[in-house]
Design a protein around this motif. Structure first.
Motif, PDB file in Angstrom:
ATOM      1  N   MET A 165       1.666  -2.807 -17.859  1.00 44.79           N
ATOM      2  CA  MET A 165       3.052  -2.992 -17.565  1.00 44.79           C
ATOM      3  C   MET A 165       3.589  -1.890 -16.667  1.00 44.79           C
ATOM      4  O   MET A 165       4.435  -2.163 -15.839  1.00 44.79           O
ATOM      5  N   LYS A 166       3.093  -0.677 -16.908  1.00 38.92           N
ATOM      6  CA  LYS A 166       3.512   0.412 -16.046  1.00 38.92           C
ATOM      7  C   LYS A 166       3.086   0.139 -14.611  1.00 38.92           C
ATOM      8  O   LYS A 166       3.800   0.455 -13.677  1.00 38.92           O
ATOM      9  N   GLU A 167       1.906  -0.434 -14.449  1.00 42.69           N
ATOM     10  CA  GLU A 167       1.414  -0.720 -13.105  1.00 42.69           C
ATOM     11  C   GLU A 167       2.293  -1.748 -12.425  1.00 42.69           C
ATOM     12  O   GLU A 167       2.553  -1.640 -11.231  1.00 42.69           O
ATOM     13  N   ALA A 168       2.743  -2.721 -13.128  1.00 38.55           N
ATOM     14  CA  ALA A 168       3.605  -3.753 -12.556  1.00 38.55           C
ATOM     15  C   ALA A 168       4.921  -3.145 -12.130  1.00 38.55           C
ATOM     16  O   ALA A 168       5.460  -3.481 -11.081  1.00 38.55           O
ATOM     17  N   ALA A 169       5.440  -2.225 -12.908  1.00 37.01           N
ATOM     18  CA  ALA A 169       6.698  -1.566 -12.570  1.00 37.01           C
ATOM     19  C   ALA A 169       6.505  -0.696 -11.350  1.00 37.01           C
ATOM     20  O   ALA A 169       7.368  -0.609 -10.479  1.00 37.01           O
ATOM     21  N   GLN A 170       5.378  -0.002 -11.280  1.00 33.99           N
ATOM     22  CA  GLN A 170       5.109   0.862 -10.129  1.00 33.99           C
ATOM     23  C   GLN A 170       4.897   0.021  -8.872  1.00 33.99           C
ATOM     24  O   GLN A 170       5.310   0.396  -7.788  1.00 33.99           O
ATOM     25  N   THR A 171       4.252  -1.100  -9.028  1.00 33.81           N
ATOM     26  CA  THR A 171       4.019  -1.962  -7.882  1.00 33.81           C
ATOM     27  C   THR A 171       5.341  -2.498  -7.365  1.00 33.81           C
ATOM     28  O   THR A 171       5.555  -2.575  -6.171  1.00 33.81           O
ATOM     29  N   THR A 172       6.241  -2.835  -8.275  1.00 32.13           N
ATOM     30  CA  THR A 172       7.542  -3.351  -7.873  1.00 32.13           C
ATOM     31  C   THR A 172       8.341  -2.265  -7.167  1.00 32.13           C
ATOM     32  O   THR A 172       9.007  -2.542  -6.182  1.00 32.13           O
ATOM     33  N   VAL A 173       8.258  -1.038  -7.656  1.00 29.72           N
ATOM     34  CA  VAL A 173       8.979   0.075  -7.028  1.00 29.72           C
ATOM     35  C   VAL A 173       8.301   0.428  -5.712  1.00 29.72           C
ATOM     36  O   VAL A 173       8.950   0.763  -4.737  1.00 29.72           O
ATOM     37  N   ALA A 174       6.990   0.362  -5.660  1.00 26.45           N
ATOM     38  CA  ALA A 174       6.238   0.724  -4.475  1.00 26.45           C
ATOM     39  C   ALA A 174       6.452  -0.291  -3.359  1.00 26.45           C
ATOM     40  O   ALA A 174       6.493   0.074  -2.188  1.00 26.45           O
ATOM     41  N   ASP A 175       6.593  -1.557  -3.690  1.00 22.98           N
ATOM     42  CA  ASP A 175       6.761  -2.582  -2.658  1.00 22.98           C
ATOM     43  C   ASP A 175       7.978  -2.328  -1.773  1.00 22.98           C
ATOM     44  O   ASP A 175       7.853  -2.383  -0.548  1.00 22.98           O
ATOM     45  N   PRO A 176       9.142  -2.018  -2.314  1.00 21.86           N
ATOM     46  CA  PRO A 176      10.283  -1.743  -1.428  1.00 21.86           C
ATOM     47  C   PRO A 176      10.052  -0.471  -0.590  1.00 21.86           C
ATOM     48  O   PRO A 176      10.433  -0.411   0.576  1.00 21.86           O
ATOM     49  N   LYS A 177       9.384   0.530  -1.156  1.00 26.62           N
ATOM     50  CA  LYS A 177       9.122   1.756  -0.395  1.00 26.62           C
ATOM     51  C   LYS A 177       8.138   1.475   0.736  1.00 26.62           C
ATOM     52  O   LYS A 177       8.322   1.930   1.863  1.00 26.62           O
ATOM     53  N   VAL A 178       7.101   0.695   0.426  1.00 27.03           N
ATOM     54  CA  VAL A 178       6.105   0.340   1.450  1.00 27.03           C
ATOM     55  C   VAL A 178       6.770  -0.513   2.534  1.00 27.03           C
ATOM     56  O   VAL A 178       6.547  -0.298   3.735  1.00 27.03           O
ATOM     57  N   SER A 179       7.599  -1.442   2.104  1.00 23.19           N
ATOM     58  CA  SER A 179       8.302  -2.289   3.067  1.00 23.19           C
ATOM     59  C   SER A 179       9.200  -1.440   3.966  1.00 23.19           C
ATOM     60  O   SER A 179       9.281  -1.661   5.181  1.00 23.19           O
ATOM     61  N   LYS A 180       9.855  -0.457   3.351  1.00 19.15           N
ATOM     62  CA  LYS A 180      10.748   0.420   4.110  1.00 19.15           C
ATOM     63  C   LYS A 180       9.939   1.249   5.112  1.00 19.15           C
ATOM     64  O   LYS A 180      10.339   1.418   6.270  1.00 19.15           O
ATOM     65  N   ILE A 181       8.795   1.764   4.688  1.00 19.49           N
ATOM     66  CA  ILE A 181       7.927   2.544   5.568  1.00 19.49           C
ATOM     67  C   ILE A 181       7.405   1.674   6.706  1.00 19.49           C
ATOM     68  O   ILE A 181       7.412   2.074   7.872  1.00 19.49           O
ATOM     69  N   ILE A 182       6.977   0.466   6.371  1.00 23.83           N
ATOM     70  CA  ILE A 182       6.465  -0.456   7.396  1.00 23.83           C
ATOM     71  C   ILE A 182       7.568  -0.811   8.381  1.00 23.83           C
ATOM     72  O   ILE A 182       7.349  -0.818   9.603  1.00 23.83           O
ATOM     73  N   LYS A 183       8.771  -1.042   7.866  1.00 28.14           N
ATOM     74  CA  LYS A 183       9.901  -1.351   8.732  1.00 28.14           C
ATOM     75  C   LYS A 183      10.202  -0.158   9.637  1.00 28.14           C
ATOM     76  O   LYS A 183      10.428  -0.327  10.850  1.00 28.14           O
ATOM     77  N   SER A 184      10.166   1.038   9.082  1.00 32.10           N
ATOM     78  CA  SER A 184      10.423   2.255   9.871  1.00 32.10           C
ATOM     79  C   SER A 184       9.350   2.433  10.944  1.00 32.10           C
ATOM     80  O   SER A 184       9.652   2.788  12.100  1.00 32.10           O
TER      81      SER A 184
END
Length: 116
Positions: free
Chosen positions: A1-20
């Motif tokens: 469950m922790k991994e799912a939460a981290q993946t959910t938090v990581a996805d917006p950060k990765v998306s933001k980095i990719i967008k940048s």
């Protein structure tokens, strides 16, 4: 469950980095285009300046050459007048000598012919 939460938090950060990164890449492309345009403009202006300077140098060289030609012509004319004057003076002296000696020559010829 922790991994799912981290993946959910990581996805917006990765998306933001990719967008940048995508925006950065677009900015770099835009800058490259601007640099290419500036390079073309500078090349064109440089060529125009070179042509203008070439024209100025050519005009300066022509004026300098004309000046040298006129100066040389004036000196040649002075020298020519001097030579003509010297020639005329020598001719006048020669004529004077011939005239003064012609009477003597005539007298000498007459006395030689009339000698018995």
């Amino acid at each position: 469950m922790k991994e799912a939460a981290q993946t959910t938090v990581a996805d917006p950060k990765v998306s933001k980095i990719i967008k940048s990164l995508f925006e950065l890449e677009n900015n770099i492309d835009s800058l490259n285009e601007k640099v290419a345009d500036i390079k073309k403009t500078l090349t064109s202006k440089t060529q125009s300046e070179l042509e203008a300077l070439k024209s100025q140098v050519t005009q300066m060289a022509i004026k300098e050459a004309e000046s040298i030609i006129l100066e040389t012509k004036a000196r040649a004319e002075q020298q020519s007048k001097k030579i003509v004057a010297e020639g005329e003076a020598k001719l006048a002296k020669l004529k004077s000598t011939v005239e003064s000696k012609s009477n003597e020559a005539v007298d000498s010829v007459v006395s030689t012919i009339l000698k018995p």
